[in-house]
Write a protein that holds these residues in place. Structure first.
Motif, PDB file in Angstrom:
ATOM      1  N   ARG A  49       1.513   7.203  -6.245  1.00 22.25           N
ATOM      2  CA  ARG A  49       0.439   8.076  -6.689  1.00 22.25           C
ATOM      3  C   ARG A  49       0.710   9.519  -6.244  1.00 22.25           C
ATOM      4  O   ARG A  49       0.537  10.465  -6.993  1.00 22.25           O
ATOM      5  N   LEU A  50       1.164   9.640  -5.009  1.00 21.59           N
ATOM      6  CA  LEU A  50       1.463  10.970  -4.466  1.00 21.59           C
ATOM      7  C   LEU A  50       2.554  11.655  -5.283  1.00 21.59           C
ATOM      8  O   LEU A  50       2.452  12.836  -5.620  1.00 21.59           O
ATOM      9  N   SER A  51       3.583  10.896  -5.607  1.00 15.71           N
ATOM     10  CA  SER A  51       4.668  11.462  -6.409  1.00 15.71           C
ATOM     11  C   SER A  51       4.151  11.961  -7.748  1.00 15.71           C
ATOM     12  O   SER A  51       4.524  13.051  -8.210  1.00 15.71           O
ATOM     13  N   ALA A 104      10.914   7.428  -3.475  1.00 22.98           N
ATOM     14  CA  ALA A 104       9.734   8.293  -3.424  1.00 22.98           C
ATOM     15  C   ALA A 104       9.863   9.315  -2.298  1.00 22.98           C
ATOM     16  O   ALA A 104       9.572  10.501  -2.484  1.00 22.98           O
ATOM     17  N   LEU A 127      -5.523  13.047  -2.971  1.00 19.92           N
ATOM     18  CA  LEU A 127      -5.525  11.595  -2.755  1.00 19.92           C
ATOM     19  C   LEU A 127      -6.897  11.127  -2.278  1.00 19.92           C
ATOM     20  O   LEU A 127      -7.658  11.878  -1.679  1.00 19.92           O
ATOM     21  N   ALA A 168      -1.285  17.972  -3.419  1.00 16.30           N
ATOM     22  CA  ALA A 168      -1.227  16.590  -3.898  1.00 16.30           C
ATOM     23  C   ALA A 168      -1.857  15.647  -2.878  1.00 16.30           C
ATOM     24  O   ALA A 168      -2.563  14.702  -3.229  1.00 16.30           O
ATOM     25  N   TYR A 175      12.407  11.794  -3.293  1.00 14.96           N
ATOM     26  CA  TYR A 175      11.847  12.644  -4.339  1.00 14.96           C
ATOM     27  C   TYR A 175      10.924  13.692  -3.749  1.00 14.96           C
ATOM     28  O   TYR A 175      11.030  14.881  -4.050  1.00 14.96           O
ATOM     29  N   LEU A 176      10.029  13.258  -2.883  1.00 13.36           N
ATOM     30  CA  LEU A 176       9.057  14.179  -2.297  1.00 13.36           C
ATOM     31  C   LEU A 176       9.759  15.269  -1.502  1.00 13.36           C
ATOM     32  O   LEU A 176       9.405  16.447  -1.584  1.00 13.36           O
ATOM     33  N   ASP A 189       0.827  -1.207   0.000  1.00 14.36           N
ATOM     34  CA  ASP A 189       0.000   0.000   0.000  1.00 14.36           C
ATOM     35  C   ASP A 189       0.860   1.256   0.000  1.00 14.36           C
ATOM     36  O   ASP A 189       0.609   2.203  -0.732  1.00 14.36           O
ATOM     37  N   LEU A 190       1.856   1.212   0.857  1.00 17.78           N
ATOM     38  CA  LEU A 190       2.740   2.371   0.966  1.00 17.78           C
ATOM     39  C   LEU A 190       3.362   2.712  -0.378  1.00 17.78           C
ATOM     40  O   LEU A 190       3.365   3.866  -0.809  1.00 17.78           O
ATOM     41  N   ARG A 191       3.850   1.679  -1.032  1.00 16.76           N
ATOM     42  CA  ARG A 191       4.489   1.889  -2.328  1.00 16.76           C
ATOM     43  C   ARG A 191       3.492   2.485  -3.323  1.00 16.76           C
ATOM     44  O   ARG A 191       3.791   3.453  -4.026  1.00 16.76           O
ATOM     45  N   ARG A 192       2.312   1.896  -3.343  1.00 14.71           N
ATOM     46  CA  ARG A 192       1.281   2.350  -4.277  1.00 14.71           C
ATOM     47  C   ARG A 192       0.898   3.806  -4.010  1.00 14.71           C
ATOM     48  O   ARG A 192       0.855   4.637  -4.923  1.00 14.71           O
ATOM     49  N   ILE A 193       0.652   4.113  -2.744  1.00 17.18           N
ATOM     50  CA  ILE A 193       0.196   5.466  -2.411  1.00 17.18           C
ATOM     51  C   ILE A 193       1.283   6.501  -2.659  1.00 17.18           C
ATOM     52  O   ILE A 193       1.036   7.575  -3.197  1.00 17.18           O
ATOM     53  N   LEU A 194       2.498   6.143  -2.267  1.00 18.35           N
ATOM     54  CA  LEU A 194       3.594   7.089  -2.484  1.00 18.35           C
ATOM     55  C   LEU A 194       3.797   7.340  -3.969  1.00 18.35           C
ATOM     56  O   LEU A 194       4.074   8.469  -4.384  1.00 18.35           O
ATOM     57  N   ILE A 196      10.338   2.819  -2.560  1.00 17.29           N
ATOM     58  CA  ILE A 196       9.745   3.620  -1.481  1.00 17.29           C
ATOM     59  C   ILE A 196      10.718   4.708  -1.038  1.00 17.29           C
ATOM     60  O   ILE A 196      10.358   5.871  -0.892  1.00 17.29           O
ATOM     61  N   ILE A 213       0.580   4.181   7.992  1.00 17.42           N
ATOM     62  CA  ILE A 213       1.772   3.401   7.660  1.00 17.42           C
ATOM     63  C   ILE A 213       3.044   4.209   7.902  1.00 17.42           C
ATOM     64  O   ILE A 213       4.023   3.701   8.447  1.00 17.42           O
ATOM     65  N   ASP A 273      -6.785   6.331   1.144  1.00 17.33           N
ATOM     66  CA  ASP A 273      -5.348   6.273   0.911  1.00 17.33           C
ATOM     67  C   ASP A 273      -4.623   7.210   1.862  1.00 17.33           C
ATOM     68  O   ASP A 273      -3.558   6.886   2.397  1.00 17.33           O
TER      69      ASP A 273
END
Lengths: 171, 171
Positions: A146-148, B23, B132, B128, B26-27, A139-144, B20, B143, B136
Motif C-alpha cells: 500500500r505504501l509503495s 518493496a 496510511l 505517503a 523500491y521505496l 501485514d508487512l507485505r500488505r502495508i508495504l 517485501i 514490524i 497500519d
DNA sequence: GCGGGATATTTCGCATACGAAACTTCTCCC
DNA sequence: GGGAGAAGTTTCGTATGCGAAATATCCCGC
C-alpha cells in the motif's frame, strides 16, 4: 552519501515516520553492506557477486536483462561486465539472431567461483523475514504494498509540480 | 547497480519475501531518485541538496558531523564539499579551538539557494506514510523494528561465519 | 613539556552510477 | 526494398562512494 531522503523537521508527530524511514534505510544499506563484505572475501565487489549469481542461476543473459535484474542502467553494467571479463569471469558473445544483443555468460572459472560463494550469507534479509510471525509477515507485505502505491502516486504528483518549481536555477 | 540483495531462488514460498524486499528497495531507490530529480532542477546533485539543507538547518557543522548526518564517509563528503565550495555554495573554516576540525558553512549564495528548494518535494515518503491508516502505520513501525532487530542478529552471526568461509579467494 | 596514541581531514586509487550522445542493427511502414 | 525510427550496447564526462594511507593536530600520561 546515500541521499538521506529525510531532512530534520521539528514537528513532534513525525518521530514515528522518521523511525520507519530509518528502518527502511537501515535494511537497505545493511543488506548492501553485507553483499559487499561477502564479495570482498572472494576478491570481488558487491555488484560483481550479484551479477555472478544471476548469471549462474539464469545461465547467461543479455546485458539489458542483466541490467534490469540488477536495477541498474546499461551503461553501468557495461563497466561491471568489462571488469569481470578482464578478470576472466564472464564472456561476451553477440547474439546470432539479433546482432544488437550481447549475451553474457560465465566462464568455467566464473562458474566455479560462483559455486564457492555461499548463498546463505546473502540471505540475511530472508532469514530475518522467515523468523517473523506469519501474520506480521502478511501485514508487512500488505502495508508495504500500500505504501509503495501511495509513493508512486505522490511521485507522479510531485513530478508535475517540479516542472513549475524549476524557475530559480543556480550554479 | 544497487547490489540487489536478493538472488533468485526456486523455492515457491519465497515469493512473499521477495516482494517485501522489492518493496524496500523500491521505496529506497525511489526516494533517492526523487531527491536527485529535485536537485537537478536547481543545478545540484542529490547529496548536495541533502548537505545544503542540513547546513541550512544546523547553521554550519564540522565535516565529520555532516558526514554522519549524511550516512557517508568523511572521504566522500570531502569531495562533495570541494565541489560545493568550487560552486560558491559553502565555505570551509578551520575551527579555532580545535584546529583539526573544519567547519563548513553556507555562503549567502548557498543559503539563498537552499531557501529556494521546497522541502515538501523531498517528503514524498512522509506524505505517503501520513496517508496510511493509523493502525497500519503503527503495525508497520512495530514490524519493521522487529525485522531490523532480527537482521542485526543475523548480521552478527553471519559475520562470524564469514571469516571461516574466506578460504577460497580468487582474482 | 614531550612522546605516543587518538582524532579530524585530505589524498589516492578504484568501482559504481547516471544521462547524453554515438553506433550498430532491427523493424515497420509505405 | 528503402528509409525512418526504435532498440541494444558502448563511450564519455561527471559525481558519488569506499578503504587505506598520508597529514595535521590534539590529548594523555609521566
Amino acid at each position: 552519501m546515500p541521499d538521506a531522503p529525510e531532512v530534520p523537521r521539528p514537528d513532534a508527530d513525525d518521530e514515528d515516520d522518521a523511525r520507519i524511514v530509518e528502518a527502511v534505510i537501515y535494511l537497505y544499506t545493511e543488506s548492501r553492506r553485507l553483499t559487499k563484505e561477502l564479495a570482498r572475501a572472494f576478491g570481488l565487489t558487491g555488484p560483481q557477486v550479484t551479477a555472478l549469481k544471476l548469471l549462474d542461476a539464469m545461465g547467461g543473459m543479455s546485458l539489458s536483462d542483466l541490467s534490469a535484474r540488477m536495477s541498474a542502467r546499461n551503461s553501468t553494467v557495461t563497466g561491471i561486465a568489462d571488469r569481470m571479463e578482464r578478470d576472466g569471469l564472464v564472456e561476451r558473445q553477440r547474439d546470432e539472431n539479433d546482432r544488437r544483443v550481447v549475451r553474457i555468460r560465465l566462464t568455467p572459472r566464473g562458474r566455479a567461483l560462483s559455486r564457492q560463494i555461499p548463498v546463505e550469507s546473502m540471505e540475511v534479509f530472508g532469514a530475518a523475514l522467515r523468523a517473523l510471525d506469519p501474520k506480521d509477515r502478511r501485514d508487512l507485505r500488505r502495508i508495504l504494498r500500500r505504501l509503495s502505491d501511495r509513493v508512486e502516486e505522490e511521485v507522479k504528483k510531485t513530478e508535475r509540480h517540479l516542472e513549475q518549481v524549476a524557475e530559480g536555477d543556480a550554479p
